[in-house]
Design a protein around this motif. Sequence first.
Motif, short mmCIF file in Angstrom:
data_model
loop_
_atom_site.label_atom_id
_atom_site.label_comp_id
_atom_site.label_asym_id
_atom_site.label_seq_id
_atom_site.Cartn_x
_atom_site.Cartn_y
_atom_site.Cartn_z
N ALA A 103 38.54 64.78 35.78
CA ALA A 103 37.82 64.72 34.45
C ALA A 103 37.41 63.52 34.50
O ALA A 103 36.60 63.10 33.99
N TYR A 104 38.58 61.91 34.71
CA TYR A 104 38.08 61.44 33.75
C TYR A 104 37.02 60.65 34.83
O TYR A 104 35.70 59.86 34.76
N THR A 105 37.34 61.02 36.57
CA THR A 105 36.38 60.46 37.31
C THR A 105 35.45 60.79 37.25
O THR A 105 34.18 59.62 37.54
N THR A 106 35.20 61.88 36.73
CA THR A 106 33.31 62.58 36.68
C THR A 106 33.25 61.56 35.46
O THR A 106 31.63 61.60 36.18
N GLU A 107 33.64 61.42 34.66
CA GLU A 107 32.94 60.68 33.68
C GLU A 107 32.32 59.46 33.78
O GLU A 107 31.73 58.40 34.12
N ILE A 108 32.94 58.14 34.79
CA ILE A 108 33.16 57.41 35.68
C ILE A 108 32.33 57.10 36.33
O ILE A 108 30.93 56.48 36.92
N MET A 109 32.56 58.32 37.33
CA MET A 109 31.13 58.58 38.47
C MET A 109 30.14 59.36 37.71
O MET A 109 29.55 58.41 38.36
N ARG A 110 30.21 59.57 36.69
CA ARG A 110 28.45 60.38 36.49
C ARG A 110 27.94 58.59 35.62
O ARG A 110 26.85 58.24 36.33
N ALA A 111 28.50 58.07 34.99
CA ALA A 111 27.72 56.63 34.45
C ALA A 111 27.72 55.69 35.65
O ALA A 111 26.48 55.19 35.80
N GLY A 112 28.48 55.58 36.76
CA GLY A 112 28.04 54.38 37.79
C GLY A 112 26.68 55.82 38.71
O GLY A 112 25.75 54.39 38.96
N ILE A 113 26.55 56.66 38.77
CA ILE A 113 25.68 56.88 38.90
C ILE A 113 24.22 56.67 38.00
O ILE A 113 23.13 56.70 38.91
N ASN A 114 24.03 56.95 37.09
CA ASN A 114 23.60 56.82 35.89
C ASN A 114 22.70 56.07 36.16
O ASN A 114 21.17 55.27 35.92
N SER A 115 23.74 54.80 35.98
CA SER A 115 22.90 53.33 36.89
C SER A 115 22.18 52.66 37.79
O SER A 115 21.44 52.02 37.59
N ILE A 116 21.26 53.49 38.71
CA ILE A 116 21.11 53.44 40.18
C ILE A 116 19.71 53.62 39.24
O ILE A 116 19.56 54.88 38.68
N HIS A 117 19.06 52.54 39.85
CA HIS A 117 17.31 52.99 38.83
C HIS A 117 16.67 53.67 40.00
O HIS A 117 16.69 53.86 40.75
N PRO A 118 15.58 54.48 39.29
CA PRO A 118 15.37 55.64 40.22
C PRO A 118 14.25 54.90 40.88
O PRO A 118 14.05 55.15 41.98
N GLY A 119 13.59 53.60 41.14
CA GLY A 119 12.73 53.00 41.72
C GLY A 119 13.72 52.73 43.05
O GLY A 119 12.87 52.59 44.21
N GLN A 120 14.87 52.28 43.00
CA GLN A 120 15.55 52.31 44.19
C GLN A 120 15.24 53.48 45.21
O GLN A 120 15.90 53.43 46.31
N ILE A 121 15.50 55.07 44.68
CA ILE A 121 15.75 55.94 45.47
C ILE A 121 14.48 56.32 45.93
O ILE A 121 14.23 56.61 46.57
N GLU A 122 12.97 55.92 45.11
CA GLU A 122 12.45 56.23 45.49
C GLU A 122 11.43 55.20 46.86
O GLU A 122 11.43 55.57 47.60
N ALA A 123 12.24 53.68 46.42
CA ALA A 123 11.95 52.95 47.79
C ALA A 123 12.52 53.34 49.04
O ALA A 123 11.81 52.99 49.77
N ALA A 124 13.45 54.31 48.88
CA ALA A 124 14.27 54.37 49.49
C ALA A 124 13.57 55.44 51.01
O ALA A 124 13.11 55.78 52.11
N GLU A 125 13.71 56.12 50.17
CA GLU A 125 12.54 57.41 50.36
C GLU A 125 10.91 57.27 51.07
O GLU A 125 11.24 57.51 52.03
N CYS A 126 10.40 56.15 50.17
CA CYS A 126 9.69 56.08 51.23
C CYS A 126 9.93 55.08 52.94
O CYS A 126 8.60 55.13 53.52
N LEU A 127 10.39 54.50 52.53
CA LEU A 127 11.77 53.96 53.53
C LEU A 127 11.48 54.70 55.22
O LEU A 127 11.81 54.83 56.28
N GLY A 128 11.69 55.72 54.89
CA GLY A 128 11.71 57.16 55.64
C GLY A 128 12.90 57.68 55.77
O GLY A 128 13.20 58.30 56.83
N MET A 129 13.93 57.37 54.42
CA MET A 129 15.24 58.04 55.03
C MET A 129 15.61 59.27 54.32
O MET A 129 14.72 59.85 53.57
N SER A 130 16.43 59.64 54.67
CA SER A 130 16.37 61.30 54.77
C SER A 130 17.28 60.94 53.51
O SER A 130 17.84 60.56 53.46
#
Length: 227
Positions: A103-130
Amino acid sequence: MTYTFDFNAVFASWPRLLEGAWLTIELSAISIALGFVLGTLCAIASRSRIKPLLWLINAYIEVIRNTPLLVQVFLVFFGLASIGLKLSAEVAAVIALVLNVGAYTTEIMRAGINSIHPGQIEAAECLGMSKAHVYWHVVLLPAVERVYPALSSQFILLMLASSIVSQISAEELTATANIVQSETFRSFEVYFVVAFAYLLLSFLFRGVFWLIGNGVFVRRRKLGTPI
């Protein structure tokens, strides 16, 4: 009133205390590994748009974080036994510890995942990554790296909290110490040695997490960022 300190009786029981310490390490290591997997999966699932799943995860987190670990241990060990599912003390201890740290790990990991900027994901998708590669290399690994110090601290706290499972006769370090104390009547000496043992275990776990962090997160090592 005078008191004569005598550690001889305690040191004579060092093999039993060592076995208890080893069981503490085993219970903690298994619970940390499984709890991390559980917490990570729940953190990923918490980004889903399926409302029943979100309600289930949030209910799990709130129940675990707002009830004592001792009650959770009793519920798993005695509660399940009352409905016919009898578990050994060690198995019940692992289940309770995994649910707790998950339960505590869920909250910690959720904070870490939410800290990733959406632009990084979009850039990776533009490079053709699965999607799988994007989630692993762009989201999950950087998220773990960012929250790794918090995760390490939480896992060390779990190791210390594992002493609670002595209440269901899981013969880890604290339970063994209770037995030695009842035989020697040297309460101060026994628990002084046990406190020192837990201090050493904390340093041991911290060192292991430091080595893992340096091995997995190369960027942190190069930048000299604390882990």
